[in-house]
Design a protein around this motif. Structure first.
Motif, PDB file in Angstrom:
ATOM      1  N   SER A 137      56.910 -66.368  37.578  1.00  0.00           N
ATOM      2  CA  SER A 137      57.511 -67.181  38.618  1.00  0.00           C
ATOM      3  C   SER A 137      59.017 -66.979  38.526  1.00  0.00           C
ATOM      4  O   SER A 137      59.564 -66.841  37.433  1.00  0.00           O
ATOM      5  N   LEU A 138      59.702 -66.941  39.662  1.00  0.00           N
ATOM      6  CA  LEU A 138      61.120 -66.606  39.709  1.00  0.00           C
ATOM      7  C   LEU A 138      61.932 -67.709  40.354  1.00  0.00           C
ATOM      8  O   LEU A 138      61.449 -68.430  41.228  1.00  0.00           O
ATOM      9  N   ALA A 139      63.209 -67.800  39.943  1.00  0.00           N
ATOM     10  CA  ALA A 139      64.173 -68.665  40.624  1.00  0.00           C
ATOM     11  C   ALA A 139      65.544 -68.048  40.455  1.00  0.00           C
ATOM     12  O   ALA A 139      65.809 -67.350  39.478  1.00  0.00           O
ATOM     13  N   ILE A 140      66.423 -68.302  41.419  1.00  0.00           N
ATOM     14  CA  ILE A 140      67.789 -67.796  41.339  1.00  0.00           C
ATOM     15  C   ILE A 140      68.717 -68.936  40.932  1.00  0.00           C
ATOM     16  O   ILE A 140      68.738 -69.986  41.573  1.00  0.00           O
ATOM     17  N   GLY A 141      69.447 -68.734  39.841  1.00  0.00           N
ATOM     18  CA  GLY A 141      70.413 -69.717  39.383  1.00  0.00           C
ATOM     19  C   GLY A 141      71.804 -69.334  39.831  1.00  0.00           C
ATOM     20  O   GLY A 141      71.997 -68.500  40.723  1.00  0.00           O
ATOM     21  N   ALA A 142      72.817 -69.933  39.210  1.00  0.00           N
ATOM     22  CA  ALA A 142      74.194 -69.667  39.614  1.00  0.00           C
ATOM     23  C   ALA A 142      74.543 -68.196  39.422  1.00  0.00           C
ATOM     24  O   ALA A 142      75.189 -67.582  40.273  1.00  0.00           O
ATOM     25  N   HIS A 143      74.138 -67.643  38.276  1.00  0.00           N
ATOM     26  CA  HIS A 143      74.484 -66.251  37.992  1.00  0.00           C
ATOM     27  C   HIS A 143      73.272 -65.377  37.737  1.00  0.00           C
ATOM     28  O   HIS A 143      73.355 -64.168  37.884  1.00  0.00           O
ATOM     29  N   ARG A 144      72.207 -65.963  37.289  1.00  0.00           N
ATOM     30  CA  ARG A 144      71.075 -65.193  36.794  1.00  0.00           C
ATOM     31  C   ARG A 144      69.801 -65.507  37.546  1.00  0.00           C
ATOM     32  O   ARG A 144      69.663 -66.564  38.147  1.00  0.00           O
ATOM     33  N   ILE A 145      68.883 -64.574  37.426  1.00  0.00           N
ATOM     34  CA  ILE A 145      67.519 -64.822  37.876  1.00  0.00           C
ATOM     35  C   ILE A 145      66.731 -65.324  36.675  1.00  0.00           C
ATOM     36  O   ILE A 145      66.780 -64.725  35.594  1.00  0.00           O
ATOM     37  N   GLY A 146      66.053 -66.424  36.845  1.00  0.00           N
ATOM     38  CA  GLY A 146      65.218 -66.965  35.787  1.00  0.00           C
ATOM     39  C   GLY A 146      63.760 -66.635  36.053  1.00  0.00           C
ATOM     40  O   GLY A 146      63.302 -66.688  37.197  1.00  0.00           O
ATOM     41  N   ALA A 147      63.047 -66.268  35.011  1.00  0.00           N
ATOM     42  CA  ALA A 147      61.620 -65.959  35.153  1.00  0.00           C
ATOM     43  C   ALA A 147      60.858 -66.644  34.031  1.00  0.00           C
ATOM     44  O   ALA A 147      61.297 -66.651  32.877  1.00  0.00           O
ATOM     45  N   VAL A 148      59.733 -67.212  34.367  1.00  0.00           N
ATOM     46  CA  VAL A 148      58.826 -67.748  33.358  1.00  0.00           C
ATOM     47  C   VAL A 148      57.485 -67.064  33.554  1.00  0.00           C
ATOM     48  O   VAL A 148      57.129 -66.687  34.672  1.00  0.00           O
ATOM     49  N   TYR A 149      56.771 -66.865  32.462  1.00  0.00           N
ATOM     50  CA  TYR A 149      55.494 -66.182  32.546  1.00  0.00           C
ATOM     51  C   TYR A 149      54.652 -66.557  31.345  1.00  0.00           C
ATOM     52  O   TYR A 149      55.154 -67.075  30.344  1.00  0.00           O
ATOM     53  N   THR A 150      53.359 -66.283  31.462  1.00  0.00           N
ATOM     54  CA  THR A 150      52.462 -66.569  30.344  1.00  0.00           C
ATOM     55  C   THR A 150      52.392 -65.350  29.427  1.00  0.00           C
ATOM     56  O   THR A 150      52.563 -64.206  29.855  1.00  0.00           O
ATOM     57  N   GLN A 151      52.136 -65.632  28.167  1.00  0.00           N
ATOM     58  CA  GLN A 151      51.860 -64.598  27.178  1.00  0.00           C
ATOM     59  C   GLN A 151      50.484 -64.894  26.618  1.00  0.00           C
ATOM     60  O   GLN A 151      50.206 -66.035  26.232  1.00  0.00           O
ATOM     61  N   PHE A 152      49.680 -63.895  26.536  1.00  0.00           N
ATOM     62  CA  PHE A 152      48.351 -64.116  25.983  1.00  0.00           C
ATOM     63  C   PHE A 152      48.126 -63.184  24.796  1.00  0.00           C
ATOM     64  O   PHE A 152      48.274 -61.964  24.913  1.00  0.00           O
ATOM     65  N   VAL A 153      47.805 -63.796  23.674  1.00  0.00           N
ATOM     66  CA  VAL A 153      47.468 -63.028  22.481  1.00  0.00           C
ATOM     67  C   VAL A 153      46.152 -63.572  21.954  1.00  0.00           C
ATOM     68  O   VAL A 153      46.070 -64.736  21.549  1.00  0.00           O
ATOM     69  N   ALA A 154      45.120 -62.726  21.989  1.00  0.00           N
ATOM     70  CA  ALA A 154      43.820 -63.169  21.472  1.00  0.00           C
ATOM     71  C   ALA A 154      43.842 -63.113  19.946  1.00  0.00           C
ATOM     72  O   ALA A 154      44.420 -62.187  19.376  1.00  0.00           O
ATOM     73  N   PRO A 155      43.243 -64.047  19.242  1.00  0.00           N
ATOM     74  CA  PRO A 155      42.573 -65.221  19.785  1.00  0.00           C
ATOM     75  C   PRO A 155      43.476 -66.455  19.855  1.00  0.00           C
ATOM     76  O   PRO A 155      42.997 -67.542  20.111  1.00  0.00           O
ATOM     77  N   ALA A 156      44.790 -66.261  19.624  1.00  0.00           N
ATOM     78  CA  ALA A 156      45.673 -67.426  19.545  1.00  0.00           C
ATOM     79  C   ALA A 156      45.726 -68.198  20.856  1.00  0.00           C
ATOM     80  O   ALA A 156      45.879 -69.418  20.867  1.00  0.00           O
ATOM     81  N   GLY A 157      45.634 -67.485  21.973  1.00  0.00           N
ATOM     82  CA  GLY A 157      45.684 -68.167  23.241  1.00  0.00           C
ATOM     83  C   GLY A 157      46.958 -67.880  23.993  1.00  0.00           C
ATOM     84  O   GLY A 157      47.662 -66.914  23.705  1.00  0.00           O
ATOM     85  N   SER A 158      47.267 -68.735  24.934  1.00  0.00           N
ATOM     86  CA  SER A 158      48.353 -68.449  25.852  1.00  0.00           C
ATOM     87  C   SER A 158      49.537 -69.379  25.632  1.00  0.00           C
ATOM     88  O   SER A 158      49.379 -70.581  25.428  1.00  0.00           O
ATOM     89  N   THR A 159      50.722 -68.783  25.678  1.00  0.00           N
ATOM     90  CA  THR A 159      51.974 -69.526  25.584  1.00  0.00           C
ATOM     91  C   THR A 159      52.855 -69.113  26.759  1.00  0.00           C
ATOM     92  O   THR A 159      52.462 -68.293  27.587  1.00  0.00           O
ATOM     93  N   LEU A 160      54.055 -69.691  26.800  1.00  0.00           N
ATOM     94  CA  LEU A 160      55.004 -69.383  27.865  1.00  0.00           C
ATOM     95  C   LEU A 160      56.261 -68.764  27.277  1.00  0.00           C
ATOM     96  O   LEU A 160      56.589 -68.969  26.095  1.00  0.00           O
ATOM     97  N   ARG A 161      56.981 -68.057  28.118  1.00  0.00           N
ATOM     98  CA  ARG A 161      58.281 -67.559  27.736  1.00  0.00           C
ATOM     99  C   ARG A 161      59.188 -67.571  28.954  1.00  0.00           C
ATOM    100  O   ARG A 161      58.745 -67.268  30.067  1.00  0.00           O
ATOM    101  N   PHE A 162      60.450 -67.928  28.715  1.00  0.00           N
ATOM    102  CA  PHE A 162      61.452 -67.902  29.778  1.00  0.00           C
ATOM    103  C   PHE A 162      62.424 -66.768  29.505  1.00  0.00           C
ATOM    104  O   PHE A 162      62.863 -66.582  28.368  1.00  0.00           O
ATOM    105  N   ARG A 163      62.750 -66.011  30.520  1.00  0.00           N
ATOM    106  CA  ARG A 163      63.745 -64.945  30.401  1.00  0.00           C
ATOM    107  C   ARG A 163      64.728 -65.031  31.564  1.00  0.00           C
ATOM    108  O   ARG A 163      64.353 -65.447  32.667  1.00  0.00           O
ATOM    109  N   SER A 164      65.954 -64.623  31.300  1.00  0.00           N
ATOM    110  CA  SER A 164      66.913 -64.497  32.390  1.00  0.00           C
ATOM    111  C   SER A 164      67.265 -63.028  32.573  1.00  0.00           C
ATOM    112  O   SER A 164      67.244 -62.238  31.613  1.00  0.00           O
ATOM    113  N   TYR A 165      67.568 -62.684  33.815  1.00  0.00           N
ATOM    114  CA  TYR A 165      67.903 -61.312  34.187  1.00  0.00           C
ATOM    115  C   TYR A 165      69.149 -61.329  35.059  1.00  0.00           C
ATOM    116  O   TYR A 165      69.423 -62.317  35.754  1.00  0.00           O
TER     117      TYR A 165
END
Lengths: 511, 190
Positions: free
Chosen positions: A328-356
């Motif tokens: 999912s994306l959003a535009i901030g003052a200077h950066r593009i923010g993205a959040v997404y799921t990470q899936f690692v079996a068998p631990a399951g799914s987590t989230l991570r936020f990155r800016s570009y």
């Protein structure tokens, strides 16, 4: 001050600038022109000739206007040209900033916080219109919302056996949304439409997103102020799912054919889309690298000009991660923010936020957070990027979570429950008002799934009480939000009230 | 400003992992050989492949593929309804498959320029044991009979209970609702 004249000068300078290295392949030198008078040398608007020691010398015209917000060039017939690096698309006298700059900051070359609407500009008067009219970072300052008392309107066609919806977007007049309808009378069984509706949900236009013989999925929408763009995945060719987009006028007329964004092995899915004040940016999860031994999907992105042309190629956004999905994306003052799921079996799914940055180069990344996550979204607030998500194990969880990250991916607000108390809570949508976040979600606290809404401040503290949007015995799910030029918040959603899943529209009114 | 319907619990169209494996031709031998329920349908499903063997060799470079030129309609005739190959009933009592096997829905996507019809159906495959939300796909046990492996429900590939009544919101129970998959006619509870 960015000069286009330099290459031209280099060529012109060669004959007059003496010898070249024998290793310099250079360009072929024109023969010297003998002369007695300056008038014999001629020249043009970019290069003045004069006679010097019996030969013509040409002196290039310096076109540097010492303005860092122009691109300098020289036209041989008309002379210096200073093209602004930013333009005023909405005609309000203010240009959008350069990518990566906040409006009005040094080097931005533009101070319009919203170049898609003339009603939003520095010095403007704040109205209840879904815009940041005065460019103070807040949309509809201080406005409060109330549920409409009018009955929801069914948006899906009367002959649709079932329907679902993708994106909803506010226009200068009403809203537009993408829908997919099952019609057993067509060979492909499903048809995808871009529909325009007025403030009350009445149909304004009804356009096919793709050709009638191409069954496609629906996707999100973005608006540049002139054109609508939608992006989706479909399997029309190559034996798998690829990403495509199409452009439309605000009246629903399609501009050109579908454009294929990916041409990769395996599936490309879950596209997200935004207009970042200058261009469209789309990001999706992509399994093209699985054939090279990479397990799971990675995120790729693509920049698209407002005219629909590619800016560069597909860009790998998560080179050091695998099993990432649902961006999912959003535009901030200077950066593009993205959040997404990470899936690692068998631990399951987590989230991570990155800016570009504006060219989709990674700037910063958060640590992984959350567990058993689904349904992430991100919206830009004055404090940073608000990330919302839900949980899912053997079914929907019962909490809607939120957190805020700054543009360097530092935690501003640690994960906090925004809604809880129901047995099941699934699907949400949010829109940023700059200093507030308006959130709608579906939960079963009434005994079946209904929609609720609540406003939160920029630190995700609730403002007022939650309120119901729907209250009926049928299941109501998958809300989507958008603000129109009237200031009302449109809510599209899916409901089984007619005995099958159909798409409906209602709105929250701005006061 | 706009909103986007998020996927997740009630994603509108879930995709079968069986499709992923089958449609892409060059899957690992591990998946093909493993052959547990609701997984790769290559080999043994009989007659569902197409000439050319899928997409092998089309991987693009690390910086990604090109932005393709505008799609050119290949001039396909109005496509026929998807072909259906029903070897068994995914929601039946299991007697139409050999012992130790289950019945799983599948779809193949149009190869090449897309003029071929989809093939939709159900075939007998070795039964796994995964139930709602269990991880499925490469290197894992497959889904139990009555479940299918999908992408789009949760991150990763997950087993989900098969359903076919999309209008009955009580059919799945437990707060789950039957949603479509790309195997037309078969949905999963999510």
């Amino acid at each position: 001050m960015r000069s286009l004249v330099a290459p031209l000068l280099a060529w012109l300078c060669v004959p007059a600038c003496g010898s070249r290295s024998p290793l310099d392949p250079g360009t072929e030198q024109p023969p010297p022109i003998e002369c007695e008078l300056d008038t014999e040398c001629g020249g043009d608007a970019c290069s003045k000739g004069r006679c010097q020691d019996g030969f013509c010398e040409f002196t290039p015209v310096a076109c540097d206007d010492r303005d860092s917000c122009t691109e300098d060039a020289c036209n041989p017939s008309s002379g210096c040209v200073h093209r602004p690096l930013t333009v005023d698309n909405d005609g309000d006298g203010h240009a959008a900033p350069l990518p990566g700059y906040a409006p009005g900051e040094p080097g931005a070359c533009g101070d319009d916080c919203d170049d898609t609407a003339a009603a939003a500009r520095p010095g403007g008067t704040e109205l209840c219109d879904g815009r940041d009219n005065d460019c103070n970072g807040v949309v509809d300052d201080g406005a409060v919302y109330r549920s409409s008392k009018t009955a929801p309107v069914r948006v899906s066609s009367a002959n649709a056996e079932r329907a679902g919806h993708g994106g909803l977007i506010g226009l200068e007049s009403g809203f537009a949304l993408t829908l997919r309808e099952r019609n057993p009378n067509v060979a492909t069984e499903w048809e995808t439409f871009l529909k325009g509706i007025d403030e009350d949900g009445a149909l304004r236009f009804d356009s096919r997103v793709s050709m009638p013989n191409v069954p496609i999925d629906f996707g999100p929408l973005a608006w540049s102020g002139r054109e609508l763009v939608t992006v989706w995945e479909d399997d029309r060719t190559s034996g798998g799912y690829e990403i495509w987009f199409a452009r439309f006028t605000p009246d629903g007329a399609k501009l050109g054919p579908d454009v294929r964004v990916t041409d990769s092995a395996h599936f490309s899915l879950n596209p997200s889309l935004l207009y970042n004040r200058n261009e469209f940016v789309m990001v999706w999860d992509d399994r093209r690298d699985e054939l090279r031994g990479m397990e799971g999907s990675r995120l790729y992105g693509q920049r698209i000009s407002p005219e629909g042309d590619a800016i560069g190629g597909n860009v790998l956004l998560t080179p050091d991660e695998q099993g990432v999905e649902y961006p999912s994306l959003a535009i901030g003052a200077h950066r593009i923010g993205a959040v997404y799921t990470q899936f690692v079996a068998p631990a399951g799914s987590t989230l991570r936020f990155r800016s570009y940055d504006a060219e989709l180069r990674p700037i910063a990344a958060s640590e992984s957070f959350g567990s058993d996550v689904v349904d992430p979204s991100v919206d830009a607030l004055e404090t940073g990027f608000a990330v919302l998500w839900e949980n899912y194990t053997d079914g929907p969880g019962n909490v809607l979570w939120g957190a805020v990250f700054d543009e360097q991916a530092n935690t501003v607000v640690a994960p906090v429950a925004l809604a809880s108390g129901a047995s099941r809570l699934g699907s949400h949508s949010a829109i940023s008002l700059g200093d507030r976040l308006l959130v709608v979600w579906s939960d079963d606290s009434s005994g079946n799934y209904d929609l609720y809404w609540q406003t939160f401040d920029s630190r995700l503290e609730p403002i007022g009480e939650r309120a119901a949007i729907t209250a009926n015995p049928s299941e109501t799910i998958r809300p989507s939000l958008a603000v129109s030029a009237s200031g009302s918040v449109g809510v599209s959603y899916e409901d089984f009230a007619d005995g099958s899943k159909q798409v409906y529209f209602t709105r929250l009114l701005c006061e | 400003m706009s909103g986007q319907v998020r996927s997740g619990a009630w994603a509108c169209t879930l995709l079968t992992f069986a499709v992923l494996a089958f449609g892409c031709g060059g899957q690992s031998a591990r998946e093909e050989d493993d052959g547990t329920g609701g997984r790769s349908l290559r080999g043994g499903s009989g007659g569902f492949g197409w000439a050319g063997g899928g997409l092998g060799g089309r991987a693009s470079d690390a910086t990604g593929g090109r932005l393709s030129s505008d799609f050119v309609d290949p001039g396909c005739p109005e496509p026929p309804a998807p072909e259906r190959v029903l070897e068994c009933d995914p929601l039946g009592d299991g007697t139409d498959c050999p012992l130790g096997f289950g019945c799983y829905p599948f779809v193949t996507h149009p190869p090449g320029d897309g003029c071929e019809p989809r093939i939709i159906g159900a075939v007998c495959r070795s039964a796994g044991s995964g139930t709602q939300g269990s991880v499925c796909g490469s290197g894992t046990d497959g889904c139990a009979p009555g479940y299918m492996c999908v992408v789009g429900l949760q991150p990763g590939r997950r087993c989900a209970k098969i359903c076919t009544d999309f209008d009955d919101t009580e059919a799945c129970g437990g707060g789950l609702i039957c949603g479509e998959t790309d195997v037309e006619g078969y949905g999963v509870c999510g």
